[in-house]
Design a protein around this motif. Sequence first.
Motif, PDB file in Angstrom:
ATOM      1  N   ALA A 173       0.828  -1.213   0.000  1.00 29.45           N
ATOM      2  CA  ALA A 173       0.000   0.000   0.000  1.00 29.45           C
ATOM      3  C   ALA A 173       0.863   1.264   0.000  1.00 29.45           C
ATOM      4  N   ASP A 174       1.922   1.253   0.808  1.00 25.67           N
ATOM      5  CA  ASP A 174       2.757   2.441   0.909  1.00 25.67           C
ATOM      6  C   ASP A 174       3.844   2.459  -0.157  1.00 25.67           C
ATOM      7  N   GLY A 175       4.086   1.313  -0.789  1.00 21.72           N
ATOM      8  CA  GLY A 175       5.081   1.272  -1.855  1.00 21.72           C
ATOM      9  C   GLY A 175       6.517   1.432  -1.391  1.00 21.72           C
ATOM     10  N   LEU A 176       6.772   1.147  -0.123  1.00 19.83           N
ATOM     11  CA  LEU A 176       8.151   1.257   0.376  1.00 19.83           C
ATOM     12  C   LEU A 176       8.937   0.015  -0.032  1.00 19.83           C
ATOM     13  N   SER A 177      10.198   0.220  -0.354  1.00 18.88           N
ATOM     14  CA  SER A 177      11.065  -0.919  -0.623  1.00 18.88           C
ATOM     15  C   SER A 177      11.386  -1.598   0.706  1.00 18.88           C
ATOM     16  N   PHE A 178      11.912  -2.799   0.620  1.00 16.87           N
ATOM     17  CA  PHE A 178      12.267  -3.506   1.858  1.00 16.87           C
ATOM     18  C   PHE A 178      13.340  -2.726   2.622  1.00 16.87           C
ATOM     19  N   GLN A 179      14.264  -2.109   1.905  1.00 19.18           N
ATOM     20  CA  GLN A 179      15.294  -1.301   2.558  1.00 19.18           C
ATOM     21  C   GLN A 179      14.654  -0.124   3.293  1.00 19.18           C
ATOM     22  N   GLU A 180      13.709   0.545   2.639  1.00 18.86           N
ATOM     23  CA  GLU A 180      13.038   1.688   3.272  1.00 18.86           C
ATOM     24  C   GLU A 180      12.237   1.242   4.494  1.00 18.86           C
ATOM     25  N   ILE A 181      11.621   0.089   4.382  1.00 18.70           N
ATOM     26  CA  ILE A 181      10.853  -0.432   5.526  1.00 18.70           C
ATOM     27  C   ILE A 181      11.793  -0.684   6.700  1.00 18.70           C
ATOM     28  N   ALA A 182      12.958  -1.268   6.395  1.00 16.56           N
ATOM     29  CA  ALA A 182      13.936  -1.559   7.447  1.00 16.56           C
ATOM     30  C   ALA A 182      14.380  -0.260   8.126  1.00 16.56           C
ATOM     31  N   GLU A 183      14.646   0.779   7.333  1.00 16.74           N
ATOM     32  CA  GLU A 183      15.075   2.060   7.910  1.00 16.74           C
ATOM     33  C   GLU A 183      13.965   2.668   8.755  1.00 16.74           C
ATOM     34  N   GLN A 184      12.741   2.596   8.269  1.00  7.71           N
ATOM     35  CA  GLN A 184      11.621   3.199   9.002  1.00  7.71           C
ATOM     36  C   GLN A 184      11.382   2.482  10.334  1.00  7.71           C
ATOM     37  N   ARG A 185      11.523   1.168  10.306  1.00  7.82           N
ATOM     38  CA  ARG A 185      11.241   0.390  11.506  1.00  7.82           C
ATOM     39  C   ARG A 185      12.455   0.236  12.410  1.00  7.82           C
ATOM     40  N   GLY A 186      13.608   0.692  11.915  1.00 12.98           N
ATOM     41  CA  GLY A 186      14.828   0.546  12.720  1.00 12.98           C
ATOM     42  C   GLY A 186      15.256  -0.907  12.857  1.00 12.98           C
ATOM     43  N   GLN A 187      15.006  -1.674  11.805  1.00 12.87           N
ATOM     44  CA  GLN A 187      15.379  -3.097  11.831  1.00 12.87           C
ATOM     45  C   GLN A 187      16.375  -3.373  10.714  1.00 12.87           C
ATOM     46  N   SER A 188      16.981  -4.560  10.770  1.00 12.32           N
ATOM     47  CA  SER A 188      17.889  -4.947   9.691  1.00 12.32           C
ATOM     48  C   SER A 188      17.055  -5.390   8.491  1.00 12.32           C
ATOM     49  N   LEU A 189      17.671  -5.332   7.334  1.00 14.87           N
ATOM     50  CA  LEU A 189      16.992  -5.755   6.113  1.00 14.87           C
ATOM     51  C   LEU A 189      16.601  -7.229   6.207  1.00 14.87           C
ATOM     52  N   ASP A 190      17.517  -8.051   6.765  1.00 17.03           N
ATOM     53  CA  ASP A 190      17.221  -9.482   6.912  1.00 17.03           C
ATOM     54  C   ASP A 190      16.001  -9.707   7.797  1.00 17.03           C
ATOM     55  N   ALA A 191      15.911  -8.956   8.865  1.00 21.69           N
ATOM     56  CA  ALA A 191      14.786  -9.112   9.791  1.00 21.69           C
ATOM     57  C   ALA A 191      13.465  -8.740   9.114  1.00 21.69           C
ATOM     58  N   VAL A 192      13.503  -7.677   8.319  1.00 24.17           N
ATOM     59  CA  VAL A 192      12.296  -7.244   7.617  1.00 24.17           C
ATOM     60  C   VAL A 192      11.865  -8.286   6.600  1.00 24.17           C
ATOM     61  N   LYS A 193      12.829  -8.809   5.848  1.00 17.25           N
ATOM     62  CA  LYS A 193      12.489  -9.818   4.836  1.00 17.25           C
ATOM     63  C   LYS A 193      11.961 -11.090   5.492  1.00 17.25           C
ATOM     64  N   SER A 194      12.530 -11.423   6.632  1.00 13.70           N
ATOM     65  CA  SER A 194      12.077 -12.617   7.342  1.00 13.70           C
ATOM     66  C   SER A 194      10.635 -12.432   7.827  1.00 13.70           C
ATOM     67  N   LEU A 195      10.367 -11.263   8.404  1.00 16.21           N
ATOM     68  CA  LEU A 195       9.008 -10.968   8.882  1.00 16.21           C
ATOM     69  C   LEU A 195       8.026 -10.982   7.722  1.00 16.21           C
ATOM     70  N   TYR A 196       8.449 -10.390   6.619  1.00 16.73           N
ATOM     71  CA  TYR A 196       7.578 -10.337   5.437  1.00 16.73           C
ATOM     72  C   TYR A 196       7.276 -11.746   4.913  1.00 16.73           C
ATOM     73  N   ARG A 197       8.312 -12.560   4.813  1.00  9.60           N
ATOM     74  CA  ARG A 197       8.122 -13.921   4.312  1.00  9.60           C
ATOM     75  C   ARG A 197       7.140 -14.684   5.191  1.00  9.60           C
ATOM     76  N   ARG A 198       7.278 -14.510   6.509  1.00 14.09           N
ATOM     77  CA  ARG A 198       6.373 -15.210   7.433  1.00 14.09           C
ATOM     78  C   ARG A 198       4.951 -14.688   7.299  1.00 14.09           C
ATOM     79  N   ALA A 199       4.834 -13.411   7.028  1.00 17.24           N
ATOM     80  CA  ALA A 199       3.492 -12.830   6.831  1.00 17.24           C
ATOM     81  C   ALA A 199       2.827 -13.425   5.587  1.00 17.24           C
ATOM     82  N   ILE A 200       3.592 -13.529   4.506  1.00 19.19           N
ATOM     83  CA  ILE A 200       3.035 -14.088   3.264  1.00 19.19           C
ATOM     84  C   ILE A 200       2.707 -15.572   3.448  1.00 19.19           C
ATOM     85  N   GLU A 201       3.552 -16.270   4.168  1.00 20.56           N
ATOM     86  CA  GLU A 201       3.288 -17.698   4.431  1.00 20.56           C
ATOM     87  C   GLU A 201       1.992 -17.854   5.215  1.00 20.56           C
TER      88      GLU A 201
END
Lengths: 156, 183
Positions: free
Chosen positions: B144-172
Amino acid sequence: MAHTERNTERDRDYDNEVAELTDAVLEGSTGTMTASAMTRDMERVIIQLRNVIDPDTPPDPGFSAQLSRRLGQEFDLLQRPNVRKWPNQRMVQLVGMAAAIIFVLGVGIFFSGSEVSSDSTSGTAFGDISVVEAIVLGVVAIGTAGVVFFLSKRQR
Amino acid sequence: MNRDASDEQLASLAQQGDKEAFLALYNRYLPKVHNRVKSRVPPQDAEDVTQEAFVAVVRSLPKFERRAKFNTWLYTIVNRQIADYYRRRGKGGNPGGEVSLEDVEHTARAGLYETDSLDERGLIQKALYTLPEHYQEIILLRFADGLSFQEIAEQRGQSLDAVKSLYRRAIESLRDQVGGTIN
């Protein structure tokens, strides 16, 4: 330990694959990417999410412009100072109560003052009226003020 | 207006009476809010709910606390408007802003969706809103917001790996919800 590291690395690869697949779907470039067996079902979900949320379709320009105008008006309304007009509701209530008290006391004093009392035992606190009469007058005045207050609140 | 101004800077200026600052925020967030609303209400009602959300935002602007993140505050108002949308239709709804599964199902069955998209669209919407909030949020940030995974990581103060992991689990999790019903 090595087993855990392999699992972690496998998970990271899987995470990257799902992320790349998402990027490709959102960019419309899935033709160049082949989802693995592991991610094929994920690809279907990602595509459906894109279809539901439809991020590529912006809001209608007419709607955007109309909403912008509406919000501008709302914003202007917000900036108007809150001018307190006198008399406001609260002021009317207080004046009404005070007037009621003064009126009742005044009437009571006026009528009791018109009777010349020759009874020397009727000790007074307020001129020609007795203490009892003054208390009764006070209670009536306060009661009248309360009625005025209640009626003015009901008119809101 | 400085296009690089942060949301919080623009919000602060808007609170001081700068209409251009507020409209800059509106232009910045209209597509994102519209997308978020589209993910939760029938498409024919998305514009109305989007409008109500922004009107609520401008009226609540004096209450925005500058130490908070503007988008978090904004999206809270959006969620509340979506909940009000379902409540007005007499479908109940959680005052906290969450839309129940029954609300979406009921709305879908009431024919408020276009009939040919009821099945998949309704299923995905239904499944999305049964996910835990942090799964929903990561999906909405990307779609919805169109943020890249890198931008999401910066916004949330998390690592890129952590964001991708959370995202993958959400899609699963979403995949598990919809099962094999999507073609």
